[in-house]
Scaffold this active site. Structure first.
Site, PDB file in Angstrom:
ATOM      1  N   GLY A  17      85.725  59.653 129.414  1.00 29.30           N
ATOM      2  CA  GLY A  17      85.889  61.075 129.722  1.00 29.30           C
ATOM      3  C   GLY A  17      84.669  61.776 130.260  1.00 29.30           C
ATOM      4  O   GLY A  17      84.704  62.985 130.497  1.00 29.30           O
ATOM      5  N   TRP A  40      83.184  61.787 133.219  1.00 28.35           N
ATOM      6  CA  TRP A  40      83.315  62.417 134.539  1.00 28.35           C
ATOM      7  C   TRP A  40      84.103  63.719 134.445  1.00 28.35           C
ATOM      8  O   TRP A  40      83.739  64.715 135.073  1.00 28.35           O
ATOM      9  CB  TRP A  40      83.966  61.451 135.525  1.00 28.35           C
ATOM     10  CG  TRP A  40      82.999  60.457 136.092  1.00 28.35           C
ATOM     11  CD1 TRP A  40      81.850  59.995 135.483  1.00 28.35           C
ATOM     12  CD2 TRP A  40      83.051  59.810 137.359  1.00 28.35           C
ATOM     13  NE1 TRP A  40      81.209  59.102 136.306  1.00 28.35           N
ATOM     14  CE2 TRP A  40      81.916  58.965 137.456  1.00 28.35           C
ATOM     15  CE3 TRP A  40      83.955  59.848 138.414  1.00 28.35           C
ATOM     16  CZ2 TRP A  40      81.668  58.180 138.576  1.00 28.35           C
ATOM     17  CZ3 TRP A  40      83.713  59.058 139.542  1.00 28.35           C
ATOM     18  CH2 TRP A  40      82.576  58.246 139.622  1.00 28.35           C
ATOM     19  N   ASP A  93      94.216  56.543 132.226  1.00 30.04           N
ATOM     20  CA  ASP A  93      93.498  55.328 131.882  1.00 30.04           C
ATOM     21  C   ASP A  93      94.369  54.468 130.974  1.00 30.04           C
ATOM     22  O   ASP A  93      95.177  54.996 130.215  1.00 30.04           O
ATOM     23  CB  ASP A  93      92.175  55.640 131.168  1.00 30.04           C
ATOM     24  CG  ASP A  93      91.148  54.525 131.332  1.00 30.04           C
ATOM     25  OD1 ASP A  93      91.355  53.435 130.743  1.00 30.04           O
ATOM     26  OD2 ASP A  93      90.150  54.726 132.039  1.00 30.04           O
ATOM     27  N   ASP A  96      98.874  52.606 132.829  1.00 30.45           N
ATOM     28  CA  ASP A  96      98.288  51.871 133.942  1.00 30.45           C
ATOM     29  C   ASP A  96      98.505  52.654 135.233  1.00 30.45           C
ATOM     30  O   ASP A  96      99.641  52.996 135.576  1.00 30.45           O
ATOM     31  CB  ASP A  96      98.968  50.499 134.034  1.00 30.45           C
ATOM     32  CG  ASP A  96      98.295  49.559 135.023  1.00 30.45           C
ATOM     33  OD1 ASP A  96      97.449  50.022 135.818  1.00 30.45           O
ATOM     34  OD2 ASP A  96      98.623  48.362 134.992  1.00 30.45           O
ATOM     35  N   ASP A 126      86.744  55.854 138.896  1.00 31.07           N
ATOM     36  CA  ASP A 126      85.719  54.992 138.314  1.00 31.07           C
ATOM     37  C   ASP A 126      86.374  53.727 137.763  1.00 31.07           C
ATOM     38  O   ASP A 126      85.844  53.074 136.872  1.00 31.07           O
ATOM     39  CB  ASP A 126      84.958  55.741 137.211  1.00 31.07           C
ATOM     40  CG  ASP A 126      83.567  55.169 136.978  1.00 31.07           C
ATOM     41  OD1 ASP A 126      83.002  54.564 137.903  1.00 31.07           O
ATOM     42  OD2 ASP A 126      83.037  55.325 135.860  1.00 31.07           O
ATOM     43  N   LYS A 154      84.670  53.666 142.852  1.00 30.21           N
ATOM     44  CA  LYS A 154      83.712  52.612 142.550  1.00 30.21           C
ATOM     45  C   LYS A 154      84.114  51.331 143.262  1.00 30.21           C
ATOM     46  O   LYS A 154      85.268  50.921 143.220  1.00 30.21           O
ATOM     47  CB  LYS A 154      83.643  52.365 141.041  1.00 30.21           C
ATOM     48  CG  LYS A 154      82.744  51.199 140.655  1.00 30.21           C
ATOM     49  CD  LYS A 154      82.253  51.271 139.234  1.00 30.21           C
ATOM     50  CE  LYS A 154      83.344  51.263 138.203  1.00 30.21           C
ATOM     51  NZ  LYS A 154      82.798  51.406 136.840  1.00 30.21           N
TER      52      LYS A 154
END
Length: 231
Positions: free
Chosen positions: A75, A77, A94, A110, A134, A174
């Site tokens: 959490g 970000w 997440d 998911d 991320d 990312k």
């Protein structure tokens, strides 16, 4: 913003039942200035400073009102977004459980689930200014496999961003060493006015992670309408 810390390093002895690798990890955590700073400033992880540093360079959070956080756990970000843009609507997702964050809607599921994009879109209540990712696939130890699995997440995130972003919006994801592959970069350049790679100082030097920053979403091209009035 200070990047470092002062004082002697903390040494960690190998304890009963603790492997040498876990001892090295613990020592790195205890001596990491970003870990200490995150604890002092109330962030859930040192990863918060990656977004802070990316924002300092690319001004990602300026004026945002709706933000999607893919791979939100734990959490950090979303905490940064809340502090920088307290009135912004934030929706995260997440696989891992995430403790509640005031003002943030969180789904534990998911992102690759077919139902996820519609849930996120409905919860956000409008076009996003920024999609953050991320996410990273669980590592297998085989670099090529890990790269392919992570790139699949980046590509899926890109397709989702193209559906939910407003014109002018941004997508940050990312990637691993080497950055986004040529096909993905070409797609990002088709969708966004600028595409760059960056490794923020908070990203450990021995980490293979980089971030791709795509800004200035051009909007989806509208399909041509058939002319049904022709004789």
């Amino acid at each position: 913003m200070s990047r470092g810390g002062s004082g002697a390093r903390t040494r960690v002895k190998t304890g009963r039942g603790r492997t040498a690798s876990s001892t090295r990890w613990l020592a790195r955590q205890l001596n990491d200035p970003y870990v200490r700073r995150a604890k002092a400033e109330g962030y859930r992880s040192r990863a918060a400073y990656k977004l802070i540093e990316l924002d300092e360079r690319f001004h990602l959070l300026k004026g945002v009102s709706r933000v999607i956080d893919l791979g939100i756990a734990p959490g950090g970000w979303s905490q940064v977004v809340r502090r920088t843009a307290p009135k912004a609507a934030i929706v995260g997702i997440d696989l891992l459980p995430v403790d509640p964050i005031d003002g943030v809607t969180i789904f534990q599921m998911d992102f690759m689930d077919d139902a996820a994009p519609d849930l996120l879109t409905e919860a956000l209540g409008g076009k996003a200014d920024l999609v953050l990712s991320d996410m990273a696939a669980n590592t297998t130890g085989h670099p090529q496999t890990d790269h392919l699995r992570t790139m699949a997440l980046v590509e899926t995130g890109c397709a989702f961003a193209a559906d939910i972003l407003r014109p002018g919006g941004a997508y940050v994801a990312k990637v691993l060493a080497g950055g986004a592959d040529n096909d993905l970069v070409a797609e990002l350049k088709r969708l966004f006015t600028t595409v760059k790679h960056a490794k923020p100082p908070a990203s450990r030097k021995d980490s293979s992670e980089w971030y791709v920053i795509a800004q200035g979403f051009k909007g989806r091209a509208q399909p041509a309408r058939e002319n049904n009035d022709a004789p």
